[in-house]
Design a protein around this motif. Structure first.
Motif, PDB file in Angstrom:
ATOM      1  N   ASN A  39       0.839  -1.189   0.000  1.00 49.09           N
ATOM      2  CA  ASN A  39       0.000   0.000   0.000  1.00 49.09           C
ATOM      3  C   ASN A  39       0.877   1.244   0.000  1.00 49.09           C
ATOM      4  O   ASN A  39       1.592   1.510   0.973  1.00 49.09           O
ATOM      5  N   ASN A  65      -2.560   0.115  -3.731  1.00 51.28           N
ATOM      6  CA  ASN A  65      -1.485  -0.880  -3.689  1.00 51.28           C
ATOM      7  C   ASN A  65      -0.770  -1.040  -5.015  1.00 51.28           C
ATOM      8  O   ASN A  65      -1.415  -1.217  -6.056  1.00 51.28           O
ATOM      9  N   PHE A 278     -10.403  -0.388  -1.371  1.00 48.25           N
ATOM     10  CA  PHE A 278      -9.141  -1.101  -1.622  1.00 48.25           C
ATOM     11  C   PHE A 278      -8.914  -1.137  -3.132  1.00 48.25           C
ATOM     12  O   PHE A 278      -9.543  -1.897  -3.859  1.00 48.25           O
ATOM     13  N   ALA A 280      -5.963  -1.453  -6.152  1.00 47.64           N
ATOM     14  CA  ALA A 280      -4.601  -1.834  -6.526  1.00 47.64           C
ATOM     15  C   ALA A 280      -4.393  -1.468  -7.988  1.00 47.64           C
ATOM     16  O   ALA A 280      -5.334  -1.060  -8.677  1.00 47.64           O
ATOM     17  N   ALA A 304      -3.166  -9.074  -6.344  1.00 44.95           N
ATOM     18  CA  ALA A 304      -3.988  -7.978  -5.844  1.00 44.95           C
ATOM     19  C   ALA A 304      -5.266  -8.494  -5.201  1.00 44.95           C
ATOM     20  O   ALA A 304      -5.652  -8.053  -4.108  1.00 44.95           O
ATOM     21  N   ALA A 309      -7.924  -6.574  -2.851  1.00 39.86           N
ATOM     22  CA  ALA A 309      -8.313  -5.491  -3.754  1.00 39.86           C
ATOM     23  C   ALA A 309      -9.672  -5.743  -4.396  1.00 39.86           C
ATOM     24  O   ALA A 309     -10.006  -6.869  -4.754  1.00 39.86           O
TER      25      ALA A 309
END
Length: 362
Positions: A39, A65, A278, A280, A304, A309
């Motif tokens: 992250n 991320n 979340f 990525a 991910a 993610a």
């Protein structure tokens, strides 16, 4: 001995022999598998990944991320059994060894190259982020490196600022090569430069380097043809209005550029860019904020999603490969520029996911 027992014994021995052969016989392949994700808004190794001083920053939430791929080493000798297992495994990819280590490149050489690309990606990420926020960034063309025993050795030095070549101002690194190759081998080229030490002193004082001098270099013939060369690599150097550091060990290559840029944008602006979601992603980035393709996209999607993610920012040129096998629960978001990415994050934060640009197989 009964025939049935003899047959079973013979079959077992053949199977053992085949397995032994599979283990002993080496094949010219390497393996790629999902690597860790980090992250960019958080910590790694006990310290923040993105560190900013000299400028106000804001609290962040959620995840942005960056993703990685693990690869077997250059000296790793894969056997047939491992190759077959890799081909059958869903989360791994077996590729020709030369795909990862072309022209007999050693692991040390590959690591060095990845480190250099990672460093350059950090620089471009900073430039792209600040330009996205309309924060001025000063740029100049410099001598990045001087080839040993080349015509420029001892005359030009790494860090010298190149103002002009033969009196023509240069604005991009490629301008230098274009102007040099207008000459024939053996002809002189005039460089207008600011010596590296003077340029560093000016930068430390917060000023643009002004004093310049002219130096002459006699061109030589390139090893691969009749074009003229002087034996330098030109690059771009930037002066930032405040300090930005990216602290992340054991990672190489240029593919984290986009996510570093977005992390910096998030920290430098009020509110949360992700809305706590979340997210990525991956993708190279240049100074203008253009997102480029990367390798191992399938592995990065798997990594991910395994990390949690929900959305994955996918370079436009990787979309066709990415849609072939999307992990369940992961939404691909197509991006071409950092501006595309921030607009999509606005939609994710607002819950307007129906309007996200999606990837397609074409």
């Amino acid at each position: 001995m009964p025939r049935r027992t003899a047959t079973m014994l013979a079959s077992t021995l053949v199977l053992i022999a085949l397995l032994c052969a599979g283990v002993l016989i080496k094949v010219p392949y390497s393996e790629m598998s999902p690597g860790p994700t980090v992250n960019t808004l958080g910590d790694a190794g006990g310290e923040p990944v993105l560190q900013i001083s000299g400028r106000k920053t804001y609290p962040t939430s959620g995840h942005l991320n960056m993703t990685t791929v693990r690869v077997t080493g250059a000296d790793y000798n894969m056997n047939i059994v491992e190759a077959v297992y890799g081909w059958l495994a869903h989360d791994n990819v077996v590729v020709p060894h030369d795909t990862l280590y072309p022209d007999g490149k050693t692991e040390e050489q590959s690591t060095q190259e990845n480190a250099e690309e990672f460093s350059q990606s950090q620089e471009s990420a900073k430039v792209a982020a600040l330009r996205q926020l309309n924060i001025p960034v000063s740029s100049r063309i410099i001598v990045s490196s001087v080839i040993k025993d080349s015509p420029s050795e001892g005359t030009l030095h790494a860090g010298d600022v190149i103002k002009a070549v033969d009196g023509t101002a240069v604005k991009e690194p490629q301008d230098v090569a274009k102007l040099v190759t207008k000459h024939q081998p053996g002809e002189d080229v005039s460089f207008t430069i600011v010596p590296a030490d003077e340029a560093k002193a000016a930068e430390k004082a917060g000023k643009e380097p002004e004093a310049s001098e002219k130096v002459t270099v006699t061109t030589a013939k390139s090893p691969d043809g009749d074009r003229a060369i002087v034996g330098i690599q030109a690059g771009t150097d930037h002066t930032f209005p405040f300090t930005m550091d990216i602290k992340l060990a054991d990672v190489g290559g240029p593919s984290a550029g986009l996510m570093f840029s977005l992390g910096l944008v998030d920290k430098l602006t009020p509110g949360s860019l992700t809305g706590g979601k979340f997210v990525a992603g991956t993708g190279t980035i240049d100074d203008k904020g253009t997102v480029g393709p990367i390798g191992g996209i399938e592995m990065k999607l798997v990594g991910a999603r395994a990390a949690g993610a929900e959305y994955f920012l996918t370079p436009d040129q990787n979309c066709a490969a990415a849609v072939s096998d999307i992990p369940k629960g992961l939404t691909l978001v197509r991006v071409k520029t950092i501006a595309d990415a921030t607009k999509s994050l606005d939609k994710i934060r607002a819950g307007d996911t129906a309007g996200l640009p999606s990837c397609s197989a074409s």
